[in-house]
Design a protein around this motif. Structure first.
Motif, mmCIF file in Angstrom:
data_model
loop_
_atom_site.group_PDB
_atom_site.id
_atom_site.type_symbol
_atom_site.label_atom_id
_atom_site.label_comp_id
_atom_site.label_asym_id
_atom_site.label_seq_id
_atom_site.Cartn_x
_atom_site.Cartn_y
_atom_site.Cartn_z
ATOM 1 N N PRO A 82 0.956 -1.383 0.036
ATOM 2 C CA PRO A 82 0.397 -0.113 -0.242
ATOM 3 C C PRO A 82 0.538 1.389 0.052
ATOM 4 O O PRO A 82 1.982 1.394 0.489
ATOM 5 N N VAL A 83 0.520 2.257 -0.311
ATOM 6 C CA VAL A 83 0.877 3.756 -0.918
ATOM 7 C C VAL A 83 0.244 4.253 -0.020
ATOM 8 O O VAL A 83 -0.917 4.910 -0.221
ATOM 9 N N PHE A 84 1.047 5.049 0.838
ATOM 10 C CA PHE A 84 -0.188 6.396 1.891
ATOM 11 C C PHE A 84 0.437 7.471 1.098
ATOM 12 O O PHE A 84 1.271 7.413 1.024
ATOM 13 N N SER A 85 -0.082 8.560 1.582
ATOM 14 C CA SER A 85 0.214 10.196 1.426
ATOM 15 C C SER A 85 -0.154 10.575 2.805
ATOM 16 O O SER A 85 -1.174 10.600 3.662
ATOM 17 N N ALA A 138 4.649 10.808 -0.261
ATOM 18 C CA ALA A 138 3.742 9.332 -0.683
ATOM 19 C C ALA A 138 4.777 8.537 -0.285
ATOM 20 O O ALA A 138 5.783 7.948 -0.525
ATOM 21 N N PHE A 139 4.229 7.542 0.227
ATOM 22 C CA PHE A 139 5.573 6.298 0.683
ATOM 23 C C PHE A 139 4.444 4.863 0.968
ATOM 24 O O PHE A 139 3.169 4.613 0.886
ATOM 25 N N HIS A 140 5.645 3.725 1.509
ATOM 26 C CA HIS A 140 5.397 2.946 2.403
ATOM 27 C C HIS A 140 5.262 2.840 3.700
ATOM 28 O O HIS A 140 6.739 4.092 3.971
ATOM 29 N N MET A 141 4.470 2.622 4.248
ATOM 30 C CA MET A 141 5.291 2.252 6.159
ATOM 31 C C MET A 141 6.401 0.910 6.151
ATOM 32 O O MET A 141 5.886 -0.071 5.986
#
Length: 162
Positions: A82-85, A138-141
């Motif tokens: 998943p990519v979060f922002s 925008a990132f992966h955790m």
């Protein structure tokens, strides 16, 4: 398949790009595949697209959240990580890291919370970012394991200054 007359073999699954070619055909193959690309691809095809799955709050960024996300593994085709922002975070520290400054390390701050970030192959951005800049990320955790400690770490996929 457009260039199959220049190949000794090709194929695989739908996302494969493997092929076999005789060295004598390499120049002709290169010309033909580049012509195909020029005739087929549009400007939009050349711009990488990043799909953000979900905007989140800094309150949702934690080791526990990263652990929970890891239960969705294995990640890959048809189960992308998943990519979060996170919007409007402030940079509190920025530095290039790794061999020749190839990677980017950020520490960001939002609403009383500091979060460590790493941007692989983004070291060239270190000179254009500074402490105090506001950014959208925008990132992966992920979880960073270092000297027996676990901390949440954001793996930067994209940065936008706001």
């Amino acid at each position: 398949s457009y260039c199959e007359d220049k190949l000794t073999g090709f194929g695989g699954h739908s996302a494969a790009a493997g092929l076999n070619i005789n060295a004598a055909n390499l120049d002709e193959f290169t010309k033909k595949i580049n012509k195909y690309a020029d005739d087929t691809l549009t400007e939009d095809d050349m711009i990488p697209k990043l799909n953000i799955d979900c905007p989140i709050s800094e309150r949702d960024i934690s080791v526990d959240s990263a652990r929970l996300l890891n239960t969705l593994e294995p990640f890959g085709m048809h189960n992308e990580k998943p990519v979060f922002s996170l919007d409007n975070a402030e940079i509190s520290a920025v530095s290039p890291v790794g061999a020749d400054g190839k990677h980017l390390r950020l520490k960001i701050y939002k609403n009383g919370k500091y979060i460590n970030c790493i941007g692989f192959n983004l070291g060239d951005l270190a000179d254009s970012l500074k402490s105090g800049d506001k950014i959208n990320l925008a990132f992966h955790m992920d979880i960073n394991h270092y000297q027996g400690n676990e901390t949440v770490q954001l793996i930067i996929q994209d940065i936008k200054r706001v």
